[in-house]
Motif scaffolding. Structure first.
Motif, PDB file in Angstrom:
ATOM      1  N   LEU A  36      56.670 110.492   0.005  1.00 48.53           N
ATOM      2  CA  LEU A  36      56.530 110.838  -1.409  1.00 48.53           C
ATOM      3  C   LEU A  36      57.496 110.038  -2.277  1.00 48.53           C
ATOM      4  CD1 LEU A  36      56.080 114.712  -1.278  1.00 48.53           C
ATOM      5  CD2 LEU A  36      54.604 113.139  -2.550  1.00 48.53           C
ATOM      6  N   GLU A  37      58.740 109.965  -1.853  1.00 45.45           N
ATOM      7  CA  GLU A  37      59.746 109.240  -2.629  1.00 45.45           C
ATOM      8  C   GLU A  37      59.440 107.748  -2.677  1.00 45.45           C
ATOM      9  OE1 GLU A  37      63.350 110.465  -0.735  1.00 45.45           O
ATOM     10  OE2 GLU A  37      63.566 112.258  -2.005  1.00 45.45           O
ATOM     11  N   ALA A  38      58.946 107.186  -1.566  1.00 44.53           N
ATOM     12  CA  ALA A  38      58.590 105.763  -1.541  1.00 44.53           C
ATOM     13  C   ALA A  38      57.426 105.479  -2.488  1.00 44.53           C
ATOM     14  CB  ALA A  38      58.240 105.341  -0.112  1.00 44.53           C
ATOM     15  N   HIS A  39      56.448 106.366  -2.489  1.00 47.00           N
ATOM     16  CA  HIS A  39      55.299 106.192  -3.393  1.00 47.00           C
ATOM     17  C   HIS A  39      55.737 106.295  -4.850  1.00 47.00           C
ATOM     18  CE1 HIS A  39      52.446 106.756   0.030  1.00 47.00           C
ATOM     19  NE2 HIS A  39      51.634 106.069  -0.764  1.00 47.00           N
ATOM     20  N   LEU A  40      56.631 107.237  -5.140  1.00 46.96           N
ATOM     21  CA  LEU A  40      57.123 107.390  -6.514  1.00 46.96           C
ATOM     22  C   LEU A  40      57.847 106.128  -6.974  1.00 46.96           C
ATOM     23  CD1 LEU A  40      58.585 110.974  -7.161  1.00 46.96           C
ATOM     24  CD2 LEU A  40      57.108 109.636  -8.670  1.00 46.96           C
ATOM     25  N   THR A  41      58.668 105.556  -6.099  1.00 50.63           N
ATOM     26  CA  THR A  41      59.391 104.323  -6.433  1.00 50.63           C
ATOM     27  C   THR A  41      58.415 103.194  -6.700  1.00 50.63           C
ATOM     28  OG1 THR A  41      61.274 104.994  -5.073  1.00 50.63           O
ATOM     29  CG2 THR A  41      61.092 102.656  -5.628  1.00 50.63           C
ATOM     30  N   GLN A  42      57.411 103.068  -5.840  1.00 49.09           N
ATOM     31  CA  GLN A  42      56.420 102.004  -6.010  1.00 49.09           C
ATOM     32  C   GLN A  42      55.611 102.204  -7.281  1.00 49.09           C
ATOM     33  OE1 GLN A  42      56.121  99.220  -4.036  1.00 49.09           O
ATOM     34  NE2 GLN A  42      54.767  98.570  -5.708  1.00 49.09           N
ATOM     35  N   LEU A  43      55.322 103.464  -7.596  1.00 48.79           N
ATOM     36  CA  LEU A  43      54.568 103.757  -8.816  1.00 48.79           C
ATOM     37  C   LEU A  43      55.346 103.317 -10.042  1.00 48.79           C
ATOM     38  CD1 LEU A  43      52.015 105.107  -9.981  1.00 48.79           C
ATOM     39  CD2 LEU A  43      53.265 107.272  -9.993  1.00 48.79           C
ATOM     40  N   GLY A  44      56.661 103.536 -10.026  1.00 52.92           N
ATOM     41  CA  GLY A  44      57.504 103.083 -11.136  1.00 52.92           C
ATOM     42  C   GLY A  44      57.482 101.580 -11.296  1.00 52.92           C
ATOM     43  N   LYS A  45      57.500 100.852 -10.185  1.00 51.38           N
ATOM     44  CA  LYS A  45      57.436  99.390 -10.238  1.00 51.38           C
ATOM     45  C   LYS A  45      56.100  98.922 -10.779  1.00 51.38           C
ATOM     46  CE  LYS A  45      60.623  98.609  -6.357  1.00 51.38           C
ATOM     47  NZ  LYS A  45      60.740  98.079  -4.974  1.00 51.38           N
ATOM     48  N   ASN A  46      55.034  99.582 -10.360  1.00 46.42           N
ATOM     49  CA  ASN A  46      53.702  99.188 -10.833  1.00 46.42           C
ATOM     50  C   ASN A  46      53.551  99.420 -12.325  1.00 46.42           C
ATOM     51  OD1 ASN A  46      53.067  98.585  -8.195  1.00 46.42           O
ATOM     52  ND2 ASN A  46      51.938 100.486  -7.823  1.00 46.42           N
ATOM     53  N   MET A  47      54.199 100.472 -12.837  1.00 40.56           N
ATOM     54  CA  MET A  47      54.121 100.741 -14.273  1.00 40.56           C
ATOM     55  C   MET A  47      54.885  99.691 -15.065  1.00 40.56           C
ATOM     56  SD  MET A  47      54.601 104.868 -14.350  1.00 40.56           S
ATOM     57  CE  MET A  47      54.562 104.926 -16.145  1.00 40.56           C
ATOM     58  N   ALA A  48      55.971  99.182 -14.475  1.00 38.36           N
ATOM     59  CA  ALA A  48      56.756  98.155 -15.157  1.00 38.36           C
ATOM     60  C   ALA A  48      56.019  96.827 -15.185  1.00 38.36           C
ATOM     61  CB  ALA A  48      58.103  97.984 -14.460  1.00 38.36           C
TER      62      ALA A  48
END
Length: 586
Positions: A419-431
């Motif tokens: 879950l935490e890894a997906h959240l981090t990746q989601l933040g990068k994708n939004m940037a």
């Protein structure tokens, strides 16, 4: 035959014969049974319960109870809290074992279609005409129906499903219009929703006459659905595949409507019926072994075709109405099943289908994409499902008295890390959103049309973040118990408050995040409680945002009992179950 002939007949339905009543012999449901809303048994052969003995007496008593319940429902029609009459799916075992036909045919007057032609467009058109004859009387619409159906397409659908915007180049939402026109069961399910929301849109006071209209539409929807669930013993679901999909779509529509008006007493019945239909549809694919569930799902999609040819010369095809309806309804069903598991603390009923239908394979998009229907990416719901499984395992161990906390933490750690890894990746994708996808020409068509233009695919990443933070809260409760004051819990609660108040727009999108909103609110410390009240109170009128109101009611109950003796043993399932019925915050 004159439908209204009341001469006593020896060829009437078995229900009327048992009750010693006159039967007009109208198929598939006679007028007498239809008026009383009781089960109409029209089998060719004499039922085994017509034995002149105990079985017959038992059936007679059962029918008396059905008549009594029906008349009690009529007396309660004007009661404000009876917005939705309790829906009974008669003979649940038959629903699970026998084929479904939306358009049951009169065996004496109609021939069964040849298996090779049963699902052709011509046969579907024939089925629609039959359905119209048996259920609605004719295919013409009253002016009021036309207005209500248009209101549903233009306003209700974007409100209930703001993220469901399939490309018009793939047919868009045209399948809904097609099904409202051709399918009586879908049309009635749609009309009861439209009547309710239209009365709210007009600002009409909730007087008896307004509710009488809404109730009448709802009762009609249930009546048509009940007729659609009449079975033919000799039928196979493959002969009625399209009708079964229409019923599935209607059940999910009625489920959403009842949830919207805070009527949860039928949620479990609707969910069970939809689950049974879904499984039958996949079982009907008749695929050759070895075959996985993904292949069976694809096979059903194929059988519901062929796709419509818009521009034959250019080879342009769009999915058929039933193909689109099956994919959309399946997404809602899997979503509801997962959320229901967080309340029941049981394995999701469709858990065995998750890997094949919700995971990407070889870089291809999964058959079901929650993001395009409810605004949340698949990985979050998959993790909620895994946590529900973990909770089920934990409850089993506690009951057996052999719960090992080290084992519990060991099982939970991979879920949390993922879950935490997906959240981090989601933040990068939004940037770094990358190149935009879509049609420039279609955007030109949208110039000046801003009513729903903000709804948004652009918001799905933020919505997914809200769900992910709530899922981590859910995991924390399962592993560590009820600890609102912990640093980790505070962090996730604060992130959800920030996303809902500062980043997600418009605020009405909260309607798609009620479960995570409620999870965070239940775990909020006293200083943060005003934030959740303010978020809910900002959505007006409250009658339109019924699920948000229900979530606030659950939270208020938790807040009132923060110092209770059982506070340490509290969990989220207990908070939801305190409401009595299966509360689906969807």
């Amino acid at each position: 035959m004159d439908r209204h002939n009341t001469t006593r007949s020896f060829n009437g339905c078995w229900t009327c014969r048992l009750r010693r009543k006159k039967c007009d012999e109208y198929r598939p449901i006679c007028d007498t049974c239809s008026a009383l809303q009781i089960t109409c048994y029209y089998d060719q052969e004499k039922p085994d319960w017509m034995d002149g003995g105990a079985k017959q007496e038992e059936m007679a008593n059962r029918l008396k109870r059905e008549v009594k319940e029906s008349r009690r429902g009529d007396r309660n029609l004007g009661h404000r809290h009876a917005v939705i009459e309790p829906t009974t799916y008669d003979n649940q075992k038959r629903l699970e074992q026998l084929a479904i036909s939306e358009t049951p045919r009169d065996r004496n007057n109609s021939q069964e279609p040849h298996p090779e032609t049963a699902n052709t467009p011509l046969q579907r058109e024939h089925d629609c005409k039959l359905a119209s004859k048996h259920v609605s009387g004719n295919m013409s619409f009253a002016r009021s129906d036309t207005i209500l159906l248009t209101f549903h397409l233009e306003y209700i659908l974007p409100f209930l499903f703001p993220f469901y915007n399939p490309s018009i180049l793939e047919g868009g939402r045209s399948w809904i219009l097609e099904m409202m026109i051709s399918s009586p069961v879908v049309r009635q399910a749609t009309l009861c929703q439209s009547s309710y929301f239209f009365s709210l849109a007009r600002g009409v006071p909730s007087d008896d006459s307004t509710w009488e209209t809404v109730l009448a539409q709802t009762r009609d929807a249930f009546c048509v659905l009940r007729q659609s669930l009449q079975f033919i013993h000799s039928s196979s679901i493959t002969e009625h595949l399209h009708g079964a999909v229409r019923i599935l779509a209607s059940v999910m529509q009625i489920q959403r409507f009842e949830v919207a008006v805070l009527s949860f007493e039928n949620c479990q019945a609707h969910l069970n019926a939809a689950l049974a239909i879904f499984r039958q549809l996949l079982d009907s694919s008749e695929a050759v072994e070895p075959v996985g569930n993904r292949s069976r799902f694809a096979s059903v999609i194929s059988l519901l075709g062929p796709a419509t040819r818009l521009l034959p010369a250019q080879g342009v095809h769009v999915p058929s109405a039933e193909q689109a309806a099956f994919r959309f309804s399946s997404a809602l069903l899997l979503f509801d099943d997962i959320i229901a598991s967080t309340v029941s603390q049981e394995q999701p009923k469709l858990y065995d289908y998750h890997h094949c239908l919700l995971h990407s394979s070889d870089g291809t998009e999964p058959p079901i994409n929650f993001e395009t229907v409810v605004g949340c990416q698949n990985w979050v719901l998959l993790h909620i499902s895994e946590i529900a499984m973990l909770d089920t395992w934990k409850q089993g161990c506690k009951s057996a008295g052999n719960l090992n906390m080290i084992d519990l933490v060991h099982r939970a750690t991979p879920i949390k890390d993922s879950l935490e890894a997906h959240l981090t990746q989601l933040g990068k994708n939004m940037a770094d959103p990358g190149s935009r996808q879509g049609s420039i020409l279609l955007e030109m068509f949208m110039v000046g049309y801003s009513q729903h233009s903000k709804t948004p695919s652009a918001q799905t990443a933020l919505v997914t973040q809200v769900w992910a933070h709530a899922t981590l809260l859910y995991l924390s409760v399962v592993v560590s118990g009820w600890q609102p004051a912990s640093v980790e819990v505070r962090y996730h609660v604060d992130k959800i408050i920030e996303l809902l108040t500062l980043r997600i727009s418009p605020p009405a999108l909260l309607r798609t995040m009620v479960w995570p909103f409620c999870v965070a609110g239940c775990l909020a410390e006293p200083a943060r409680i005003p934030h959740f009240r303010a978020i809910a109170d900002a959505l007006q009128p409250s009658s339109v945002f019924g699920t948000v109101r229900k979530a606030l009611e659950i939270m208020e109950n938790v807040w009132r009992n923060q110092d209770a003796a059982d506070n340490l043993s509290r969990d989220l399932a207990t908070c939801f179950r305190n409401q009595g019925d299966l509360v689906l915050l969807v």
